[in-house]
Write a protein that holds these residues in place. Structure first.
Motif, PDB file in Angstrom:
ATOM      1  N   PRO B 351       1.141  -1.557   0.022  1.00 48.25           N
ATOM      2  CA  PRO B 351      -0.021   0.211  -0.205  1.00 48.25           C
ATOM      3  C   PRO B 351       0.544   1.733   0.301  1.00 48.25           C
ATOM      4  O   PRO B 351       2.005   0.792   0.393  1.00 48.25           O
ATOM      5  CB  PRO B 351      -1.193  -0.173   1.089  1.00 48.25           C
ATOM      6  CG  PRO B 351      -0.105  -0.637   1.784  1.00 48.25           C
ATOM      7  CD  PRO B 351       1.085  -2.556   0.887  1.00 48.25           C
ATOM      8  N   ALA B 352      -0.112   1.885  -0.410  1.00 44.62           N
ATOM      9  CA  ALA B 352       0.942   3.724  -0.987  1.00 44.62           C
ATOM     10  C   ALA B 352       1.309   4.035   0.624  1.00 44.62           C
ATOM     11  O   ALA B 352       2.584   4.597   0.900  1.00 44.62           O
ATOM     12  CB  ALA B 352      -0.074   4.840  -0.497  1.00 44.62           C
ATOM     13  N   ARG B 355       5.103   3.492   1.231  1.00 41.60           N
ATOM     14  CA  ARG B 355       5.941   3.900   0.700  1.00 41.60           C
ATOM     15  C   ARG B 355       6.661   5.876   1.593  1.00 41.60           C
ATOM     16  O   ARG B 355       6.653   6.908   1.519  1.00 41.60           O
ATOM     17  CB  ARG B 355       5.523   4.637  -0.757  1.00 41.60           C
ATOM     18  CG  ARG B 355       6.459   5.266  -1.525  1.00 41.60           C
ATOM     19  CD  ARG B 355       6.321   5.283  -3.605  1.00 41.60           C
ATOM     20  NE  ARG B 355       6.910   5.914  -4.039  1.00 41.60           N
ATOM     21  CZ  ARG B 355       7.243   5.994  -4.500  1.00 41.60           C
ATOM     22  NH1 ARG B 355       5.784   5.310  -5.483  1.00 41.60           N
ATOM     23  NH2 ARG B 355       7.487   6.426  -5.863  1.00 41.60           N
ATOM     24  N   CYS B 375       6.095  13.706  -9.893  1.00 35.40           N
ATOM     25  CA  CYS B 375       4.692  12.230 -10.821  1.00 35.40           C
ATOM     26  C   CYS B 375       5.441  12.330 -11.861  1.00 35.40           C
ATOM     27  O   CYS B 375       5.151  13.213 -13.521  1.00 35.40           O
ATOM     28  CB  CYS B 375       3.563  13.106 -10.955  1.00 35.40           C
ATOM     29  SG  CYS B 375       2.596  13.418  -9.258  1.00 35.40           S
ATOM     30  N   TRP B 377       5.684  10.841 -15.477  1.00 34.67           N
ATOM     31  CA  TRP B 377       4.762  10.887 -17.029  1.00 34.67           C
ATOM     32  C   TRP B 377       4.678   9.066 -16.911  1.00 34.67           C
ATOM     33  O   TRP B 377       5.197   7.862 -17.019  1.00 34.67           O
ATOM     34  CB  TRP B 377       4.999  10.957 -18.873  1.00 34.67           C
ATOM     35  CG  TRP B 377       3.956  10.506 -19.305  1.00 34.67           C
ATOM     36  CD1 TRP B 377       4.469   9.560 -19.746  1.00 34.67           C
ATOM     37  CD2 TRP B 377       3.131  11.194 -19.568  1.00 34.67           C
ATOM     38  NE1 TRP B 377       3.458   9.523 -21.093  1.00 34.67           N
ATOM     39  CE2 TRP B 377       2.390  11.130 -20.730  1.00 34.67           C
ATOM     40  CE3 TRP B 377       2.392  12.205 -18.939  1.00 34.67           C
ATOM     41  CZ2 TRP B 377       0.737  10.671 -21.470  1.00 34.67           C
ATOM     42  CZ3 TRP B 377       1.048  12.770 -19.666  1.00 34.67           C
ATOM     43  CH2 TRP B 377       0.447  12.402 -21.140  1.00 34.67           C
ATOM     44  N   LYS B 380       1.281   5.729 -12.775  1.00 36.84           N
ATOM     45  CA  LYS B 380       0.063   5.772 -11.649  1.00 36.84           C
ATOM     46  C   LYS B 380       0.598   5.367 -10.168  1.00 36.84           C
ATOM     47  O   LYS B 380      -0.729   5.316  -9.370  1.00 36.84           O
ATOM     48  CB  LYS B 380      -1.090   4.931 -12.323  1.00 36.84           C
ATOM     49  CG  LYS B 380      -1.409   4.876 -13.200  1.00 36.84           C
ATOM     50  CD  LYS B 380      -0.814   5.979 -14.983  1.00 36.84           C
ATOM     51  CE  LYS B 380      -1.376   4.280 -15.858  1.00 36.84           C
ATOM     52  NZ  LYS B 380      -0.451   4.197 -16.612  1.00 36.84           N
ATOM     53  N   GLU B 381       0.908   4.392 -10.480  1.00 35.65           N
ATOM     54  CA  GLU B 381       1.886   3.773  -8.892  1.00 35.65           C
ATOM     55  C   GLU B 381       1.952   5.488  -8.410  1.00 35.65           C
ATOM     56  O   GLU B 381       1.758   5.321  -7.094  1.00 35.65           O
ATOM     57  CB  GLU B 381       3.035   3.503  -8.826  1.00 35.65           C
ATOM     58  CG  GLU B 381       2.589   1.494  -8.810  1.00 35.65           C
ATOM     59  CD  GLU B 381       1.951   1.120  -7.860  1.00 35.65           C
ATOM     60  OE1 GLU B 381       2.088   1.239  -7.233  1.00 35.65           O
ATOM     61  OE2 GLU B 381       1.477  -0.573  -7.940  1.00 35.65           O
ATOM     62  N   LEU B 383       1.269   8.430  -9.531  1.00 33.64           N
ATOM     63  CA  LEU B 383       0.123   9.889  -9.352  1.00 33.64           C
ATOM     64  C   LEU B 383      -0.857   9.530  -8.457  1.00 33.64           C
ATOM     65  O   LEU B 383      -1.035  10.534  -8.189  1.00 33.64           O
ATOM     66  CB  LEU B 383      -0.023   9.622 -11.166  1.00 33.64           C
ATOM     67  CG  LEU B 383       0.522  10.909 -12.118  1.00 33.64           C
ATOM     68  CD1 LEU B 383       2.087   9.869 -12.618  1.00 33.64           C
ATOM     69  CD2 LEU B 383      -0.428  10.246 -13.530  1.00 33.64           C
ATOM     70  N   GLY B 384      -1.034   8.036  -8.379  1.00 36.01           N
ATOM     71  CA  GLY B 384      -2.625   8.098  -7.378  1.00 36.01           C
ATOM     72  C   GLY B 384      -2.185   8.622  -6.252  1.00 36.01           C
ATOM     73  O   GLY B 384      -3.355   8.387  -5.568  1.00 36.01           O
ATOM     74  N   ALA B 385      -0.801   8.418  -6.023  1.00 35.40           N
ATOM     75  CA  ALA B 385      -0.983   8.641  -3.803  1.00 35.40           C
ATOM     76  C   ALA B 385       0.305   9.508  -3.894  1.00 35.40           C
ATOM     77  O   ALA B 385      -0.049  10.291  -2.596  1.00 35.40           O
ATOM     78  CB  ALA B 385      -0.078   7.192  -3.930  1.00 35.40           C
ATOM     79  N   GLN B 387      -1.429  13.028  -3.825  1.00 39.91           N
ATOM     80  CA  GLN B 387      -2.618  13.800  -2.962  1.00 39.91           C
ATOM     81  C   GLN B 387      -2.386  13.069  -1.107  1.00 39.91           C
ATOM     82  O   GLN B 387      -1.887  13.557  -0.729  1.00 39.91           O
ATOM     83  CB  GLN B 387      -3.420  14.194  -3.410  1.00 39.91           C
ATOM     84  CG  GLN B 387      -3.806  14.749  -4.603  1.00 39.91           C
ATOM     85  CD  GLN B 387      -3.177  16.212  -4.930  1.00 39.91           C
ATOM     86  OE1 GLN B 387      -3.084  17.163  -3.988  1.00 39.91           O
ATOM     87  NE2 GLN B 387      -2.429  16.098  -5.584  1.00 39.91           N
ATOM     88  N   LEU B 388      -2.345  11.559  -1.577  1.00 41.16           N
ATOM     89  CA  LEU B 388      -2.112  11.191   0.231  1.00 41.16           C
ATOM     90  C   LEU B 388      -0.661  11.510   0.610  1.00 41.16           C
ATOM     91  O   LEU B 388      -0.284  12.177   1.337  1.00 41.16           O
ATOM     92  CB  LEU B 388      -2.309   9.394  -0.210  1.00 41.16           C
ATOM     93  CG  LEU B 388      -3.391   9.065  -0.598  1.00 41.16           C
ATOM     94  CD1 LEU B 388      -3.589   7.251  -0.515  1.00 41.16           C
ATOM     95  CD2 LEU B 388      -4.770   9.689   1.188  1.00 41.16           C
ATOM     96  N   ARG B 391      -0.755  15.140   1.438  1.00 38.94           N
ATOM     97  CA  ARG B 391      -1.782  15.343   3.101  1.00 38.94           C
ATOM     98  C   ARG B 391      -0.196  15.155   4.015  1.00 38.94           C
ATOM     99  O   ARG B 391      -0.091  15.468   5.220  1.00 38.94           O
ATOM    100  CB  ARG B 391      -2.589  14.894   2.943  1.00 38.94           C
ATOM    101  CG  ARG B 391      -3.563  15.338   3.583  1.00 38.94           C
ATOM    102  CD  ARG B 391      -4.532  14.539   3.831  1.00 38.94           C
ATOM    103  NE  ARG B 391      -4.436  13.003   4.310  1.00 38.94           N
ATOM    104  CZ  ARG B 391      -5.294  11.508   3.909  1.00 38.94           C
ATOM    105  NH1 ARG B 391      -6.143  12.465   4.096  1.00 38.94           N
ATOM    106  NH2 ARG B 391      -4.392  10.901   4.701  1.00 38.94           N
ATOM    107  N   ASP B 404       4.331  18.029 -12.162  1.00 36.85           N
ATOM    108  CA  ASP B 404       4.084  16.670 -12.841  1.00 36.85           C
ATOM    109  C   ASP B 404       4.780  17.116 -13.546  1.00 36.85           C
ATOM    110  O   ASP B 404       5.533  18.330 -14.444  1.00 36.85           O
ATOM    111  CB  ASP B 404       2.734  17.236 -14.001  1.00 36.85           C
ATOM    112  CG  ASP B 404       1.234  16.688 -12.739  1.00 36.85           C
ATOM    113  OD1 ASP B 404       1.568  16.158 -11.486  1.00 36.85           O
ATOM    114  OD2 ASP B 404       0.597  16.928 -12.743  1.00 36.85           O
TER     115      ASP B 404
END
Lengths: 597, 439
Positions: B351-352, B355, B375, B377, B380-381, B383-385, B387-388, B391, B404
């Protein structure tokens, strides 16, 4: 009205006391969960906006993952079971776990291989899920419920078109179904769940209550006695894992059976932006499979319906082998001649052609489409009739094509511009085997058979890159009239590479080059080459071959025509009537449909 | 177009521009020029080390370059691998493993990525695919990459690993071994992966006609663990010190750790880091933890990060993905389990939150001023995490920029956007520091 498309738009928490679990992946153990008392349903939700998913994760994820995320965040969704099938779904799980909005969220770790060690692992994963879900609901496993949950597997042999590849959004399936004459079969990543039915004896396995009673009586081997869940999992884990593999599995050789199956007349291959897997399978399939195939790429939303419909309809026309069958004739002219009108309603111009029964062009016009396709078409029809010295009553048939074809009043038939361009190109240049049509709104490459019928075709996807619009925007950026822009590109001296085809990024590259005092002719040549490269990539996808004929508005751009010739390694011809190609094709196909010709 | 100014980049640039455009039609010539360019660069790293770099930096640059060029020049003994797949098995048999990402990174260094990206996309590779993998496929499909006898990869860290290597093996006709790494971190997973590594060793023996000496393998694994443990010890030493690094070096040192892990050179590099950092001069600029690959060719980022007094990368999560912060369950006596443990417990697996925890540890141990989540290009591993990550890291007191771009394709790394975002982030961190100093 909401623009969300969804078979699950009215999500339910429970049905008949059973919790509703939603799932995306065909490897989710739906029957096991049913045995544990759940009502298990696939997620077909299609978000109208990705705003929430973009905020919680990132815009560059596949549309299905983002729709799934939005769906699971809804207050009326309470239980979701995922698998670790791909990067996006794993991150969707992370975001959902963090949001903590679901009563039950679980991710099954799905092996990439299917050997004995992996089956053992997978069985253990299923057992973990069973334990967690039974604890969540307090409902014990009932093997009868599990066995009853297996769907009947339809072994289809009927004539049909199959949608293969990445998850097909509901809007894509609906549009496709509407445009295809044959029935549709969904065997995409989420649509092809085919779990073998259990043997009858599995349903007759002793229930756990009976087992416990028996064990209490004998007091021997209590720990060793397999429960009905054990019996079920022993059978179920290998069967679930042994489904027709999706592309994330290591051994995908079983997927060959998806193409060319009995009864399958054509394949619509769907890829989704930011899904890595299926583009690779399509690349192989396009080379090897001996079945008519259309590639459609979406971003997981209901995309430009007009463009998608055109492609699907053209594919349907290709499968049927005729443009439209025999059309009902009007009375026609009293002078003994047959006149047929073709009207091509494009985004920039509307073209109309009248041809006679000896395939001769009687009159033709090109008018600006303007703000409304209907008005542009009415004007074109009036002008071409006037030019031909005919009236509406003299026409035996009127055939419409182009984007606005359905909006033109009083037409007898509509045929897609793909089929019409092929027929028109064959008329203008009988030797042409590939038509490259670059218009204002899209670009397409049509591979022709010797008789001018469509072998294969491809269109660009929902993007201005590689179209006339791209060049228009670049001309505007450089503050040049379009005709000067077209000429200037031929006077280049040094190679300049525009590395980005995205209109927005390419514009900033052009601005930088202008700021660096790069000669304008070199920049324009760089842009011409970038359009040519993009088009050549499309051409490669349909195995294009010389002789090439270029049509559409960009055929008037000598720089692009020359660049295309360079990139394709063969001269690209144009024709003085190339802009009328679609209208000519429509008229010709109309004439062909007249019985006795 | 970015104008890279460093001498090393200029050497490769020159040859990159020569080969630009001829890769499709004449792969032999393209390969010749590329090899020539790398040989000159290798000569430079050996004989004209960069005086601005710390000694450990020069070792890292040399090892990364030699790791790639030695393998490319000797395809009969080369094994193409994925990042994170343990290489000790190959080293112990005298083979030359080279990672896909390393090859792509070097082709980008030679400014030849655009041609390979186009070649891959023309063959149907999705434009949204990871550029590292796309460039490698383009190099193989144009004939510039010579067929290795063996291609081996692990499922960690991304979907692209499940596709690229299988595609390459089929296209080039190489033997292929795939190591599936479970998501869960338990001992079952380690033993499952260890069995697959044994199978990998067996296939390697069969493919190359060599025998794996277990005692030699144990030596390599011993050194690997010692090297990674030493890397962990460098973390607190980095705080407040001038590391004399740049984005390219940061990537080279990470590559050296992947390619050469288990070899004496890699251990020497990390021990040299310990020595260098202890005596490095004080640094008053900003220190940033970098997440994922660094686009070393990006001029706006070079101006901020490459040996400046403004800011430096103090650690990257790729360089510390394999380390253990709480010891190893398996020692060198169980070499396959020890390698498997490194793969299963890699911070990119699972899980993210794993990391994110690792990045936070790096930031805390180095007392970093902020974090840049790059991020890349198609990744997705990450990119998807992203914002988590932002925060959670900000909650832990580390301002975080989600940026990006692309780690190896200039076309996806627009200078203007990168410059504005990075510039604003630096200004924000400087203002915060000034405020804290004034408080």
């Amino acid at each position: 009205m909401s623009d969300e498309t969804d078979a699950t738009s009215t999500a339910e928490r429970t049905t008949g006391g059973r919790e509703v679990i939603y799932y995306p992946c065909k490897y989710v153990p739906a029957e096991l969960l049913a045995g544990l008392g759940a009502d298990v349903r696939p997620v077909t939700f299609e978000a109208g906006s990705f705003e929430e998913a973009d905020r919680l994760a990132h815009p560059n994820l596949c549309g299905y993952g983002k729709s799934l995320l939005s769906f699971a965040m809804r207050p009326d969704v309470h239980a979701v079971v995922l698998t670790s099938c791909c990067d996006v779904i794993r991150r969707v799980y992370d975001v959902l776990a963090d949001a903590d909005v679901l009563d039950f969220l679980w991710m099954v770790d799905l092996p990439h291989k299917g050997g004995p060690a992996e089956t053992k692992r997978f069985r253990r994963e299923l057992a973990r899920l069973s334990e967690a879900y039974a604890e969540h609901t307090g409902t014990p496993f009932d093997i009868g419920r599990a066995v009853a949950a297996f769907p009947e597997i339809p072994r289809r042999r009927d004539d049909r078109v199959s949608v293969v590849g990445a998850h097909a959004p509901a809007s894509l399936l609906e549009t496709t179904s509407a445009e295809m004459t044959l029935p549709l079969e969904n065997v995409t990543c989420t649509g092809g769940r085919l779990v073998t039915a259990p043997p009858p004896e599995l349903g007759r396995a002793p229930r756990d209550v009976d087992e416990r009673a028996a064990c209490d009586a004998c007091e021997v081997g209590q720990d060793e006695a397999p429960t009905s869940l054990d019996t079920f999992l022993d059978w179920y884990a290998p069967v679930l894992l042994d489904q027709l593999p999706c592309m994330r599995m290591n051994d995908v050789s079983g997927r060959r059976s998806l193409l060319g199956a009995p009864g399958q007349k054509g394949v619509i291959y769907h890829t989704m932006k930011f899904c890595d897997y299926y583009g690779f399978e399509y690349a192989e399939a396009a080379k090897e499979a001996d079945i008519p195939m259309l590639k459609v790429e979406t971003d997981g939303t209901s995309q430009s319906a007009g463009q998608l419909r055109t492609r699907l309809k053209a594919f349907d026309e290709t499968l049927r082998g005729v443009a439209g069958g025999h059309l009902p004739l009007r009375k026609g002219s009293d002078d003994g001649h047959t006149y047929v009108m073709g009207v091509d309603s494009g985004s920039t111009t509307t073209d109309a052609v009248i041809m006679d029964g000896r395939d001769r062009i009687v009159a033709s016009v090109i008018v600006a489409t303007g703000a409304r396709a209907t008005a542009g078409a009415t004007k074109a029809v009036e002008c071409v009739l006037e030019k031909a010295g005919l009236t509406e009553h003299d026409l035996a048939l009127r055939v419409a094509t182009g984007y606005g074809r359905d909006a033109i009043p009083d037409m007898d038939a509509t045929i897609t511009e793909i089929t019409c361009h092929a027929a028109g190109a064959h008329f203008l240049a009988p030797d042409a085997r590939t038509v490259i049509d670059i218009g204002g709104q899209d670009s397409k490459v049509i591979h022709l058979a010797e008789d001018g019928s469509v072998v294969n075709f491809v269109m660009n996807d929902k993007c201005a890159a590689g179209t006339g619009r791209f060049l228009e925007m670049m001309a505007r950026t450089m503050e040049m009239p379009l005709d000067e822009f077209c000429r200037c590109g031929l006077d280049w001296k040094h190679e300049v590479r525009i590395s980005n085809m995205c209109t927005v990024f390419a514009e900033s590259e052009v601005v930088s080059l202008v700021a660096d005092d790069t000669p304008i002719a070199d920049i324009i040549h760089g842009l011409d080459m970038s359009v040519a490269s993009k088009t050549a990539a499309l051409a490669k996808r349909v195995h294009a071959e010389p002789a090439y004929l270029m049509t559409g508005g960009v055929a008037n751009n000598d720089g692009v025509v020359a660049a295309l010739g360079d990139v394709l390694g063969s001269p690209v011809a144009t024709h003085e009537d190339s802009q009328l190609c679609g209208a000519i094709g429509a008229a010709l196909l109309g004439l062909d449909s007249i019985e006795g010709r | 177009m970015a104008d890279d100014t460093k001498p090393g980049i200029r050497i490769l640039d020159r040859f990159g521009s020569i080969m630009d455009g001829i890769d499709e039609t004449d792969p032999d010539t393209a390969r010749f020029w590329l090899t020539m360019a790398f040989q000159i660069k290798r000569w430079q790293t050996r004989h004209l080390p960069d005086r601005g770099e710390l000694p450990s930096g020069n070792i890292g640059a040399r090892l990364a370059l030699e790791g790639v060029t030695d393998a490319l020049e000797d395809p009969d003994n080369a094994v193409i691998t994925s990042i994170f797949l343990p290489n000790e098995i190959f080293h112990a048999m005298g083979l030359k493993p080279v990672m896909a990402e390393a090859i792509s990174d070097f082709l980008t260094g030679a400014r030849s990525e655009a041609g390979f990206v186009a070649a891959a996309e023309q063959r149907g590779v999705p434009e949204t695919y990871c550029s590292f993998h796309k460039i490698l496929i383009g190099a193989a499909e144009t004939g510039v990459l010579v067929k290795p006898h063996l291609i081996a990869n692990a499922s960690v860290a991304c979907d692209a690993n499940n596709i690229t290597f299988k595609w390459l093996a089929k296209s080039l006709g190489s033997e292929h071994v795939y190591v599936d790494v479970p998501y869960e971190q338990g001992d079952d997973s380690i033993r499952y992966v260890a069995d697959q590594l044994r199978e990998l060793a067996h296939v390697t023996e069969e493919t190359f006609g060599r025998r794996l000496d277990l005692d030699v393998l144990k030596e390599y694994v011993t050194r690997s663990q010692a090297t990674l443990d030493a890397m962990v010890r460098t973390l607190p030493l980095r705080h407040g010190r001038y590391l004399a690094n740049d984005m390219g070096l940061e990537m080279q040192q990470a590559l050296a750790l992947f390619l050469m892990l288990g070899l004496p050179d890699a251990e020497r590099m990390v021990h040299q880091m310990e020595e260098d950092y202890k005596s490095a001069r004080r640094y008053d600029g900003l220190s940033l933890v970098w997440v994922h690959a660094a686009p070393y060719f990006s001029v706006p980022l070079q101006k901020v990060l490459d040996r400046t007094e403004t800011a430096q990368i103090i650690a990257s999560d790729m360089g510390f993905a394999q380390v253990s912060l709480d010891g190893w369950s398996y020692g060198p006596d169980h070499p396959f389990e020890a390698m498997a443990e490194r793969l299963v417990r890699n911070s990119f697996n699972g899980p993210a939150t794993r990391r994110i925890d690792r990045i936070r540890e790096l930031a805390e141990r180095t007392q970093a001023d902020g974090v840049v989540v790059f991020c890349h290009w198609g990744c997705k591993e990450t990119l998807g995490a992203s914002q988590l990550m932002k925060r959670d890291l900000e909650a832990a007191g580390f301002p975080t920029l989600v940026l990006d771009g692309d780690g190896c394709n200039r076309a996806n790394c627009p200078d203007g956007q990168v410059a504005t975002r990075m510039g604003a982030f630096i200004e924000m961190l400087q203002a915060q520091r000034a405020e804290e100093a004034g408080a």
